[in-house]
Design a protein around this motif. Sequence first.
Motif, PDB file in Angstrom:
ATOM      1  N   LEU A 164       6.245  -3.501   0.344  1.00  0.00           N
ATOM      2  CA  LEU A 164       5.364  -2.796   1.269  1.00  0.00           C
ATOM      3  C   LEU A 164       5.534  -3.219   2.715  1.00  0.00           C
ATOM      4  O   LEU A 164       4.879  -2.656   3.601  1.00  0.00           O
ATOM      5  N   TRP A 169       0.983   0.861   4.478  1.00  0.00           N
ATOM      6  CA  TRP A 169       0.195   0.190   3.445  1.00  0.00           C
ATOM      7  C   TRP A 169       0.096  -1.309   3.680  1.00  0.00           C
ATOM      8  O   TRP A 169      -0.883  -1.942   3.270  1.00  0.00           O
ATOM      9  N   ILE A 173      -3.888  -2.013   3.222  1.00  0.00           N
ATOM     10  CA  ILE A 173      -4.415  -2.630   1.992  1.00  0.00           C
ATOM     11  C   ILE A 173      -5.130  -3.957   2.265  1.00  0.00           C
ATOM     12  O   ILE A 173      -6.248  -4.172   1.754  1.00  0.00           O
TER      13      ILE A 173
END
Length: 307
Positions: A164, A169, A173
């Motif tokens: 990632l 993201w 996240i």
Amino acid sequence: MSITRTAEPVRTDGVVPTASRRSGQQPYAPRQLTSKFTVHAVLLVFALYTLMPLTWLVIASTKNYRDLFATNPFALGDFNLWHNLGELLAYNDGIYLRWLANSVLYTVVGSLLSTLVSVACGYAFDKYEFKGKESLFGLVLIGVLVPATVVQLPLYLLASEAGLVNTYWAVLIPSLVNPFGVYLARVFSEGYVPGEVLEAARVDGAGELRTFASVSLPMLAPGFMTIFLFSFTASWNNFYGALMMLNDEELYPVNLGLYAWQKNVYQQPELYPLVIVGALVAVLPLIVAFLCLQRFWRSGLTAGAVK
């Protein structure tokens, strides 16, 4: 011999004179006036100290490169604000607008999801009984004490293993986890959501999810907005996390983009006014968010909910 006391004289405005006024005493002693003046003076000094950087930023944003260094920091020069804004938005094919859009994405989406998760967790900690509840909440409190910079390297290693790194993201996240938001949500749930209302909703046949979404969440609106603003500010100012996770200039948030320009001002002096006016534009969303949402902090939406 009986002594007849005269009635207390009543003023025409309906206010009975106090004993201190009858005896000729002043309503405020000199010591009280001195204390009040001292408190106001200290508050004024702190207010000026707080507003001084913002004042310099506003004034400097109106100057050209020559006036930035040729005039006093708080003195006005030739008014070039609109020219500086035009240069800012046009530089490098409008990369600043891309950074601003990235910041809005990271901040608004991340803060909304983070606040919703925090409110749901805090509500569960308050209203439900389950094994190990207090131990888990203790871990949440430990998470509040851990500085965000300490966990950035482990987060980077996890994101690298998951593939990632250098994606949206990688920034979104980690922003979903907010231990302080969970703590605040539990406090707000204890004060804003009466148990009687939940019992009434369950008697009417509402399930737990329906009760949370339709009954509890509207009551928690002031707490939701408070946690959202804390999360919004933290996400907008998230510099170190983005610095660790992102290498592509197209994915930078606005603060990381301004930092990249600042590193090159010695090689490209024309970037210096752009960094200053860009910093001013980057501050405006925070000011607008606080001015628009502050009324939710003090609103008592549950007043009179339980009769």
